[in-house]
Motif scaffolding. Structure first.
Motif, PDB file in Angstrom:
ATOM      1  N   ARG A  89      -1.320  21.858   4.104  1.00  0.00           N
ATOM      2  CA  ARG A  89      -0.460  22.169   2.848  1.00  0.00           C
ATOM      3  C   ARG A  89      -0.049  20.624   2.714  1.00  0.00           C
ATOM      4  O   ARG A  89       0.308  20.350   1.395  1.00  0.00           O
ATOM      5  N   SER A  90       0.367  19.841   3.467  1.00  0.00           N
ATOM      6  CA  SER A  90       1.133  18.644   3.087  1.00  0.00           C
ATOM      7  C   SER A  90       0.109  17.526   2.859  1.00  0.00           C
ATOM      8  O   SER A  90       0.410  16.528   2.402  1.00  0.00           O
ATOM      9  N   GLY A  91      -1.298  17.991   2.981  1.00  0.00           N
ATOM     10  CA  GLY A  91      -2.236  16.937   2.461  1.00  0.00           C
ATOM     11  C   GLY A  91      -3.307  16.686   3.621  1.00  0.00           C
ATOM     12  O   GLY A  91      -3.452  17.542   4.354  1.00  0.00           O
ATOM     13  N   LYS A  92      -4.166  15.746   3.278  1.00  0.00           N
ATOM     14  CA  LYS A  92      -5.342  15.642   4.393  1.00  0.00           C
ATOM     15  C   LYS A  92      -4.580  14.638   5.786  1.00  0.00           C
ATOM     16  O   LYS A  92      -3.904  13.897   5.712  1.00  0.00           O
ATOM     17  N   ARG A  93      -4.976  15.130   6.855  1.00  0.00           N
ATOM     18  CA  ARG A  93      -4.721  14.608   7.956  1.00  0.00           C
ATOM     19  C   ARG A  93      -5.891  14.282   8.802  1.00  0.00           C
ATOM     20  O   ARG A  93      -7.117  14.763   8.363  1.00  0.00           O
ATOM     21  N   SER A 150     -10.753  16.537  26.920  1.00  0.00           N
ATOM     22  CA  SER A 150     -10.743  16.241  25.501  1.00  0.00           C
ATOM     23  C   SER A 150      -9.204  15.950  25.093  1.00  0.00           C
ATOM     24  O   SER A 150      -8.300  16.586  25.569  1.00  0.00           O
ATOM     25  N   LEU A 151      -9.307  14.759  24.338  1.00  0.00           N
ATOM     26  CA  LEU A 151      -8.192  14.242  23.898  1.00  0.00           C
ATOM     27  C   LEU A 151      -8.105  13.990  22.537  1.00  0.00           C
ATOM     28  O   LEU A 151      -8.880  13.260  21.942  1.00  0.00           O
ATOM     29  N   ILE A 152      -7.344  14.785  21.668  1.00  0.00           N
ATOM     30  CA  ILE A 152      -7.264  14.814  20.290  1.00  0.00           C
ATOM     31  C   ILE A 152      -5.846  14.052  19.795  1.00  0.00           C
ATOM     32  O   ILE A 152      -4.863  14.835  19.816  1.00  0.00           O
ATOM     33  N   GLN A 153      -5.846  13.126  19.097  1.00  0.00           N
ATOM     34  CA  GLN A 153      -4.749  12.422  18.610  1.00  0.00           C
ATOM     35  C   GLN A 153      -4.824  12.380  17.181  1.00  0.00           C
ATOM     36  O   GLN A 153      -5.652  12.004  16.302  1.00  0.00           O
ATOM     37  N   ASP A 154      -3.458  12.577  16.582  1.00  0.00           N
ATOM     38  CA  ASP A 154      -3.296  12.659  15.031  1.00  0.00           C
ATOM     39  C   ASP A 154      -3.375  11.203  14.842  1.00  0.00           C
ATOM     40  O   ASP A 154      -1.968  10.387  15.248  1.00  0.00           O
ATOM     41  N   VAL A 155      -4.268  10.618  13.865  1.00  0.00           N
ATOM     42  CA  VAL A 155      -4.014   9.242  13.632  1.00  0.00           C
ATOM     43  C   VAL A 155      -3.758   8.849  12.379  1.00  0.00           C
ATOM     44  O   VAL A 155      -4.003   7.928  11.359  1.00  0.00           O
ATOM     45  N   THR A 156      -3.003   9.913  11.462  1.00  0.00           N
ATOM     46  CA  THR A 156      -2.860  10.036   9.950  1.00  0.00           C
ATOM     47  C   THR A 156      -2.160   8.612   9.668  1.00  0.00           C
ATOM     48  O   THR A 156      -2.374   7.943   8.624  1.00  0.00           O
ATOM     49  N   GLU A 157      -0.824   8.642  10.406  1.00  0.00           N
ATOM     50  CA  GLU A 157       0.067   7.259  10.140  1.00  0.00           C
ATOM     51  C   GLU A 157      -0.571   6.203  10.476  1.00  0.00           C
ATOM     52  O   GLU A 157      -0.531   5.158   9.654  1.00  0.00           O
ATOM     53  N   ARG A 194      -3.781   5.437  10.487  1.00  0.00           N
ATOM     54  CA  ARG A 194      -4.742   5.168   9.469  1.00  0.00           C
ATOM     55  C   ARG A 194      -4.153   4.536   8.121  1.00  0.00           C
ATOM     56  O   ARG A 194      -4.599   3.939   7.456  1.00  0.00           O
ATOM     57  N   SER A 195      -3.096   5.150   7.597  1.00  0.00           N
ATOM     58  CA  SER A 195      -2.197   4.885   6.729  1.00  0.00           C
ATOM     59  C   SER A 195      -1.770   3.465   6.509  1.00  0.00           C
ATOM     60  O   SER A 195      -1.933   2.554   5.590  1.00  0.00           O
ATOM     61  N   VAL A 196      -1.162   3.170   8.022  1.00  0.00           N
ATOM     62  CA  VAL A 196      -0.808   1.556   8.259  1.00  0.00           C
ATOM     63  C   VAL A 196      -2.057   0.723   8.097  1.00  0.00           C
ATOM     64  O   VAL A 196      -2.102  -0.294   7.739  1.00  0.00           O
ATOM     65  N   ARG A 214      -5.144  -3.202   5.323  1.00  0.00           N
ATOM     66  CA  ARG A 214      -6.507  -3.548   4.658  1.00  0.00           C
ATOM     67  C   ARG A 214      -6.256  -4.194   3.458  1.00  0.00           C
ATOM     68  O   ARG A 214      -6.830  -5.328   2.971  1.00  0.00           O
ATOM     69  N   GLU A 215      -5.310  -3.348   2.666  1.00  0.00           N
ATOM     70  CA  GLU A 215      -4.916  -3.910   1.187  1.00  0.00           C
ATOM     71  C   GLU A 215      -4.385  -5.139   1.276  1.00  0.00           C
ATOM     72  O   GLU A 215      -4.697  -6.202   0.496  1.00  0.00           O
TER      73      GLU A 215
END
Length: 749
Positions: free
Chosen positions: A302-306, A327-334, A336-338, A343-344
């Motif tokens: 709901r808050s967007g793509k993660r 199995s290790l699953i980590q949220d890398v949204t932040e 990836r944003s950084v 990159r920019e």
């Protein structure tokens, strides 16, 4: 209870050995008794009378009675020994029974091995550890056989190296008997083994079941793992080989909105659903093949793509097989944003770098153009400097030619009778010509040093040779001026160019003598670690501190209390010293105190060996014989030189013939009245002809050597080497008459 008796109990005890000894003695007594009876019977006189028979019977009875008493005593001792033996045997059986009962009462497994590492006894607890091989464990079996049987029947868990490795390690542990070891059994139990050696070399082992402790530690470890993983924001799970969840952390249950106990036991297909499971299936196959894998996942919320990053790590069994994976699953949204922001930023930075690079490239191109122009200017300057050097050399040569002729004419005049006024004029003319000669030589030296024409010829030589020449050269000058010149001896061997060092010291000493009115000039050496510092000290007026550097500039002479006339110098000597020191890489130093004097120094490196001094082909010995009547042939392409040289030599009483070339020289030989005693030739003649070649033609025509002198204004090394290699003496222009006269006298003598 099963008790294993010590095979050593089958050996005779001390009581049994005593009984055996008594029985052997009893047997011996019986044999002796029988032998005596036989002897008595044989000794009887069957034909004797009744008295002899009676007497024999009495003796026999006495002996039998004695032997019987001894036998009865022996039997009593034997009976007592048998009684003691029975008692000892009963006590031993009682002690062994109690020992067996005590061992059986111990909760731990017990095993005793003798010094040959064979089993003596063990309890049932020990046998219960090895149910598959318990029947084979009997007294006398070796420990190695027990270990091999346990490994072969699968009673223990070995690592991936196999059962043979486990047997070798276990036998080594047992032989060491120096600590505690823990082993896992195939039925899931864990045993702790503590082995120690006995006094007789055997080994006793205590085997303790620590399965409960291990399970408790495992439960505690799992609880700690659960607490740790529950505190982590990542999704952590363990999946077995059947793709069934065996463990998940709290975050896993929150994401799937199910209690953890419901997730554990379900398959990945059931929990994730078919589409998500098929997406992970290739990575599951990779990790089950024994390779770690990592991949990215996307989720729409709901808050967007993660974005998440999943990592599967294989879990290997001891035999190398794969039991499952973590199995290790980590949220890398932040993250990836950084990364995107970076990159920019990098792209912007790259653009700026590209722009700056383009600007730098343009600047570099401009600098390259400037450098190219500078190189052209440098080349032009070097060419101009070379041209200047060539010009100075040519000019010096051309000037030295008439100067040499003038000096010859003046020297010839000094040999003639003259009025007082004319003699003064001749002396002033000679002094003026000498000043011009010094100036030209200094200019030529500076031009050669600046152009790099002079190349140092480094060699090892004794410093004493150079110092002695300074003493001999300047002692008359010092005496004439009323100064005390002292040159201290030195045994040092130095490594440098002797010719350039001589030039430096000549300027130091001549300046010191020139500017010192009263007192003395001292030349000495100070030994340093790996060098020698040569110092020339004077008691002159000194140099102001602000002028210490200026004295090394060209044509710089300090004003004030300085010598007048020619003695003032031209201001080029120290400039030559500075250039020579820079070429030799020898530091030049100067210390001075107004009113007290100055000290000029040069530091030269020490040499490694002593070489004999090079003997010059020119030996400056005093005149050995008069020159009257000596036949001299002079070859020079300059008519003025020929006239001046002829006048000078004739003034010394010589017979002289002059010629401009080799063919002309051959033509004037008849007029000389014979072959010449000495040939004097200029090095450079007309049309590229060389004086050394002209001399060689005359010598070849005669068929034997003729002493010869080559005169030249060219001071290059190649010219000097050519003259010396041909075996001729060498003088440089302008020629000093005294030097010429001494050399001619030496060659004739």
């Amino acid at each position: 209870m099963t008790a294993l008796l010590d095979p050593a109990n089958d050996l005779p005890s001390p009581e049994q050995e005593r009984i055996a000894i008594l029985e052997r003695e009893n047997w011996k007594l019986r044999r002796i008794n029988k032998a005596l009876m036989d002897r008595v019977e044989r000794s009887m006189d069957y034909h004797g009378n009744a008295f002899s028979l009676f007497q024999t019977a009495i003796v026999l009875e006495s002996r039998v009675r004695e032997r019987t008493q001894q036998l009865e005593e022996t039997l009593r001792k034997l009976e007592a020994s048998n009684s003691e033996l029975a008692t000892a045997k009963e006590l031993a059986e009682t002690a062994q029974t109690r020992l067996a009962e005590a061992i059986e009462s111990v909760n731990e497994g017990f095993a005793l091995f003798d010094d040959d590492d064979r089993l003596v006894m063990c309890n049932r607890t020990y046998l219960s550890l090895w149910p598959a091989i318990a029947e084979m464990i009997r007294p006398g079996i070796s420990f190695g056989e027990i270990a091999r049987l346990a490994a072969a029947r699968g009673s223990v868990l070995s690592d991936s190296s196999g059962p043979d490795r486990w047997v070798r390690d276990r036998v080594a542990q047992h032989a060491g008997a120096d600590g505690t070891h823990v082993h896992a059994l195939a039925d899931g139990r864990w045993i702790q083994i503590n082995e120690r050696r006995t006094r007789d070399g055997g080994i006793v082992g205590i085997y303790t079941d620590i399965t409960d402790v291990k399970e408790r530690d495992a439960r505690d470890g799992q609880e700690r793992i659960r607490l740790i993983t529950d505190a982590m924001p990542a999704l952590i799970a363990y999946v077995d080989a059947d793709e069934t969840y065996r463990f998940v952390n709290r975050r896993y249950g929150e994401i799937f909105r199910r209690p953890r106990h419901e997730i554990v036991g379900s398959t990945m297909r059931e929990l994730l659903g078919e589409p998500a499971y098929l997406l992970r299936r290739p990575h599951i196959a990779t990790v089950m093949a024994g390779f770690e894998t990592q991949f990215d996942l996307e989720f729409d919320t709901r808050s967007g793509k993660r974005y998440s990053q999943a990592t599967y790590v294989p879990h290997f069994a001891p035999d190398g097989g794969v039991l499952g994976f973590f199995s290790l699953i980590q949220d890398v949204t932040e993250r990836r944003s950084v990364a995107e922001a970076l990159r920019e930023a990098n792209e912007g930075l790259e653009r700026r770098v590209a722009e700056r690079t383009a600007a730098l490239q343009q600047e570099i191109a401009e600098r390259q153009q400037i450098e190219a122009k500078l190189r052209e200017a440098k080349t032009a300057a070097e060419q101009a400097n070379l041209s200047k050097t060539k010009f100075l050399a040519a000019a010096s040569h051309d000037l030295l030619q008439p100067l040499n002729a003038a000096r010859l004419f003046v020297s010839a005049l000094t040999e003639t009778e003259q009025e007082a006024g004319a003699r003064v004029l001749v002396e002033k003319t000679d002094a003026a010509l000498l000043s011009v000669e010094d100036l030209l030589e200094a200019l030529l030296d500076i031009s050669k040093l600046d152009a790099g024409v002079v190349q140092p010829q480094l060699d090892d030589f004794p410093l004493a040779m150079l110092l002695s020449s300074m003493q001999a050269e300047y002692a008359p000058v010092a005496k004439e001026r009323g100064l005390d010149l002292r040159v201290l001896p030195s045994r040092a061997i130095v490594h440098t160019d002797m010719r350039l060092l001589r030039r430096i010291l000549q300027n130091f000493v001549s300046n010191a003598l020139r500017y010192t009115r009263t007192g003395r000039v001292l030349v000495g050496c100070r030994r340093l670690t790996d060098a020698v510092r040569i110092e020339v000290l004077d008691t002159g007026p000194g140099i102001p501190p602000d002028k210490l550097e200026a004295v090394f500039e060209e044509f710089r002479r300090l004003e004030g209390d300085r010598p007048a006339g020619r003695d003032r110098g031209m201001g080029l000597g120290l400039a030559i010293v500075q250039r020579a020191g820079r070429m030799l890489d020898t530091p030049i130093g100067l210390r001075s105190h107004l009113g007290r004097g100055s000290a000029f120094t040069v530091t030269v490196p020490l040499g490694s060996k002593q070489r004999p001094p090079q003997i010059s082909s020119v030996r400056m010995s005093p005149p050995a014989s008069p020159l009257t009547g000596a036949r001299i042939l002079v070859i020079d392409n300059e008519q003025a030189i020929l006239d001046g040289m002829g006048a000078l030599l004739r003034g010394w009483g010589c017979q002289v013939q002059v010629a401009p070339s080799a063919p002309a020289a051959m033509g004037v030989l008849p007029a000389l009245g014979g072959w010449p005693d000495v040939i004097i030739a200029d090095y450079h003649l007309e049309d590229g002809e060389l004086g050394v070649d002209a001399i060689a033609q005359v010598i070849q025509a005669r068929g034997r050597d003729i002493p010869a002198i080559v005169i030249t204004a060219n001071r290059t090394t190649s010219v000097h080497e050519r003259v010396q290699n041909d075996g001729y003496a060498l003088l440089t222009k302008p020629v000093k008459p005294a030097q010429l006269r001494a050399l001619v006298t030496q060659l004739i003598g």
